[in-house]
Design a protein around this motif. Sequence first.
Motif, PDB file in Angstrom:
ATOM      1  N   GLU A   1       0.008   9.637   9.688  1.00 56.35           N
ATOM      2  CA  GLU A   1       1.276   8.993   9.458  1.00 56.35           C
ATOM      3  C   GLU A   1      -0.030   7.286   9.593  1.00 56.35           C
ATOM      4  O   GLU A   1       0.527   5.628   8.855  1.00 56.35           O
ATOM      5  CB  GLU A   1       1.915   8.641  10.716  1.00 56.35           C
ATOM      6  CG  GLU A   1       2.971   9.887  10.554  1.00 56.35           C
ATOM      7  CD  GLU A   1       3.442  10.041  11.925  1.00 56.35           C
ATOM      8  OE1 GLU A   1       3.261   9.435  12.982  1.00 56.35           O
ATOM      9  OE2 GLU A   1       4.463  10.806  11.832  1.00 56.35           O
TER      10      GLU A   1
ATOM     11  N   LEU B   1      -0.528   6.952   6.146  1.00 60.58           N
ATOM     12  CA  LEU B   1      -0.184   5.883   5.193  1.00 60.58           C
ATOM     13  C   LEU B   1       0.098   4.100   5.692  1.00 60.58           C
ATOM     14  O   LEU B   1       0.056   3.712   4.873  1.00 60.58           O
ATOM     15  CB  LEU B   1       1.405   6.927   5.571  1.00 60.58           C
ATOM     16  CG  LEU B   1       2.617   6.357   4.982  1.00 60.58           C
ATOM     17  CD1 LEU B   1       2.373   6.284   3.644  1.00 60.58           C
ATOM     18  CD2 LEU B   1       3.917   6.982   5.440  1.00 60.58           C
ATOM     19  N   ASP B   2      -0.085   4.020   7.238  1.00 64.63           N
ATOM     20  CA  ASP B   2       0.488   2.786   7.177  1.00 64.63           C
ATOM     21  C   ASP B   2      -0.518   1.637   6.921  1.00 64.63           C
ATOM     22  O   ASP B   2       0.034   0.598   6.437  1.00 64.63           O
ATOM     23  CB  ASP B   2       0.495   2.889   8.823  1.00 64.63           C
ATOM     24  CG  ASP B   2       0.808   1.450   9.444  1.00 64.63           C
ATOM     25  OD1 ASP B   2       1.443   0.558   8.180  1.00 64.63           O
ATOM     26  OD2 ASP B   2      -0.065   0.795  10.743  1.00 64.63           O
ATOM     27  N   GLN B   3      -1.631   2.403   6.614  1.00 65.33           N
ATOM     28  CA  GLN B   3      -3.192   1.344   5.958  1.00 65.33           C
ATOM     29  C   GLN B   3      -2.508   1.112   5.142  1.00 65.33           C
ATOM     30  O   GLN B   3      -3.038   0.115   4.113  1.00 65.33           O
ATOM     31  CB  GLN B   3      -4.254   2.042   6.552  1.00 65.33           C
ATOM     32  CG  GLN B   3      -4.479   1.632   7.766  1.00 65.33           C
ATOM     33  CD  GLN B   3      -5.470   3.026   8.318  1.00 65.33           C
ATOM     34  OE1 GLN B   3      -6.795   3.075   7.460  1.00 65.33           O
ATOM     35  NE2 GLN B   3      -6.210   2.577   9.512  1.00 65.33           N
ATOM     36  N   GLN B   4      -2.436   2.329   3.345  1.00 66.42           N
ATOM     37  CA  GLN B   4      -2.391   2.030   2.808  1.00 66.42           C
ATOM     38  C   GLN B   4      -0.892   1.045   2.361  1.00 66.42           C
ATOM     39  O   GLN B   4      -1.081  -0.004   1.508  1.00 66.42           O
ATOM     40  CB  GLN B   4      -1.766   3.581   2.122  1.00 66.42           C
ATOM     41  CG  GLN B   4      -3.394   4.518   2.321  1.00 66.42           C
ATOM     42  CD  GLN B   4      -2.262   6.103   1.357  1.00 66.42           C
ATOM     43  OE1 GLN B   4      -1.030   6.331   1.495  1.00 66.42           O
ATOM     44  NE2 GLN B   4      -3.737   6.702   1.061  1.00 66.42           N
ATOM     45  N   LYS B   5      -0.185   0.660   3.405  1.00 64.81           N
ATOM     46  CA  LYS B   5       1.444   0.343   2.601  1.00 64.81           C
ATOM     47  C   LYS B   5       0.846  -1.052   3.104  1.00 64.81           C
ATOM     48  O   LYS B   5       1.060  -1.901   2.429  1.00 64.81           O
ATOM     49  CB  LYS B   5       2.243   0.611   3.817  1.00 64.81           C
ATOM     50  CG  LYS B   5       2.786   1.758   2.966  1.00 64.81           C
ATOM     51  CD  LYS B   5       4.184   2.018   4.507  1.00 64.81           C
ATOM     52  CE  LYS B   5       4.801   3.424   4.165  1.00 64.81           C
ATOM     53  NZ  LYS B   5       6.353   3.404   5.778  1.00 64.81           N
ATOM     54  N   ARG B   6      -0.205  -1.274   4.440  1.00 63.58           N
ATOM     55  CA  ARG B   6      -1.313  -2.513   4.426  1.00 63.58           C
ATOM     56  C   ARG B   6      -1.459  -3.014   3.054  1.00 63.58           C
ATOM     57  O   ARG B   6      -1.538  -4.502   2.791  1.00 63.58           O
ATOM     58  CB  ARG B   6      -1.550  -2.844   5.336  1.00 63.58           C
ATOM     59  CG  ARG B   6      -0.464  -3.122   6.994  1.00 63.58           C
ATOM     60  CD  ARG B   6      -1.611  -3.289   8.029  1.00 63.58           C
ATOM     61  NE  ARG B   6      -1.419  -1.847   8.774  1.00 63.58           N
ATOM     62  CZ  ARG B   6      -2.042  -1.878   9.406  1.00 63.58           C
ATOM     63  NH1 ARG B   6      -3.498  -2.487   9.640  1.00 63.58           N
ATOM     64  NH2 ARG B   6      -2.279  -0.399  10.032  1.00 63.58           N
ATOM     65  N   GLN B   7      -2.783  -2.364   2.098  1.00 70.86           N
ATOM     66  CA  GLN B   7      -3.398  -2.702   1.521  1.00 70.86           C
ATOM     67  C   GLN B   7      -2.579  -2.228  -0.026  1.00 70.86           C
ATOM     68  O   GLN B   7      -2.890  -3.400  -0.423  1.00 70.86           O
ATOM     69  CB  GLN B   7      -3.704  -1.655   1.194  1.00 70.86           C
ATOM     70  CG  GLN B   7      -5.175  -1.364   2.207  1.00 70.86           C
ATOM     71  CD  GLN B   7      -6.084   0.011   1.641  1.00 70.86           C
ATOM     72  OE1 GLN B   7      -5.872   0.647   0.713  1.00 70.86           O
ATOM     73  NE2 GLN B   7      -7.501  -0.439   2.315  1.00 70.86           N
ATOM     74  N   ASN B   8      -1.420  -2.287   0.094  1.00 70.55           N
ATOM     75  CA  ASN B   8      -0.766  -2.145  -1.373  1.00 70.55           C
ATOM     76  C   ASN B   8      -0.002  -3.754  -1.445  1.00 70.55           C
ATOM     77  O   ASN B   8       0.046  -4.294  -2.229  1.00 70.55           O
ATOM     78  CB  ASN B   8       0.397  -1.171  -1.586  1.00 70.55           C
ATOM     79  CG  ASN B   8      -0.497   0.300  -2.175  1.00 70.55           C
ATOM     80  OD1 ASN B   8      -0.670   0.774  -1.986  1.00 70.55           O
ATOM     81  ND2 ASN B   8       0.703   1.200  -1.594  1.00 70.55           N
ATOM     82  N   ALA B   9       0.616  -4.468  -0.135  1.00 72.92           N
ATOM     83  CA  ALA B   9       1.063  -5.618  -0.037  1.00 72.92           C
ATOM     84  C   ALA B   9      -0.359  -6.832   0.225  1.00 72.92           C
ATOM     85  O   ALA B   9       0.503  -7.389  -0.428  1.00 72.92           O
ATOM     86  CB  ALA B   9       1.964  -5.500   1.710  1.00 72.92           C
TER      87      ALA B   9
ATOM     88  N   ARG C   1      -0.613  -6.839  -4.007  1.00 69.67           N
ATOM     89  CA  ARG C   1       0.260  -7.219  -4.851  1.00 69.67           C
ATOM     90  C   ARG C   1      -0.009  -8.976  -4.234  1.00 69.67           C
ATOM     91  O   ARG C   1       0.597  -9.596  -5.309  1.00 69.67           O
ATOM     92  CB  ARG C   1       1.485  -7.029  -3.954  1.00 69.67           C
ATOM     93  CG  ARG C   1       1.958  -5.268  -4.164  1.00 69.67           C
ATOM     94  CD  ARG C   1       3.632  -5.825  -3.943  1.00 69.67           C
ATOM     95  NE  ARG C   1       4.213  -3.772  -4.280  1.00 69.67           N
ATOM     96  CZ  ARG C   1       4.312  -3.382  -4.046  1.00 69.67           C
ATOM     97  NH1 ARG C   1       4.396  -3.440  -1.897  1.00 69.67           N
ATOM     98  NH2 ARG C   1       4.669  -1.843  -4.298  1.00 69.67           N
TER      99      ARG C   1
END
Length: 95
Positions: free
Chosen positions: A46, A49-57, A60
């Motif tokens: 989890e 996943l949170d770190q990957q979401k921040r990296q994707n943001a 972008r």
Amino acid sequence: MNELSVGALNIASLTVSLVVLIIGLVIWFFVNRASSRTNEQIELLEELLDQQKRQNALLRRLCEANEPEVVKEEVEAVKKEDDEEDDFIRLVAER
């Protein structure tokens, strides 16, 4: 002689009970250990996943900041064309 067999029966049942108790505790230990390891792995996944979401943001935002303005206008034009095509499709009846 009856007293001896009753005493031996009590000792045998007590021994069986202790063996079953020890086996149950050993099984409980391994199940509990596996459960705690699984919980740790879930927490780590989890967090990942949170770190990957921040990296994707961040990626972008970085890509949008480095994008030339001409490309932005083309993207907007393509979006408008897609919207027009979607409107036409909505009008067609489904069978």
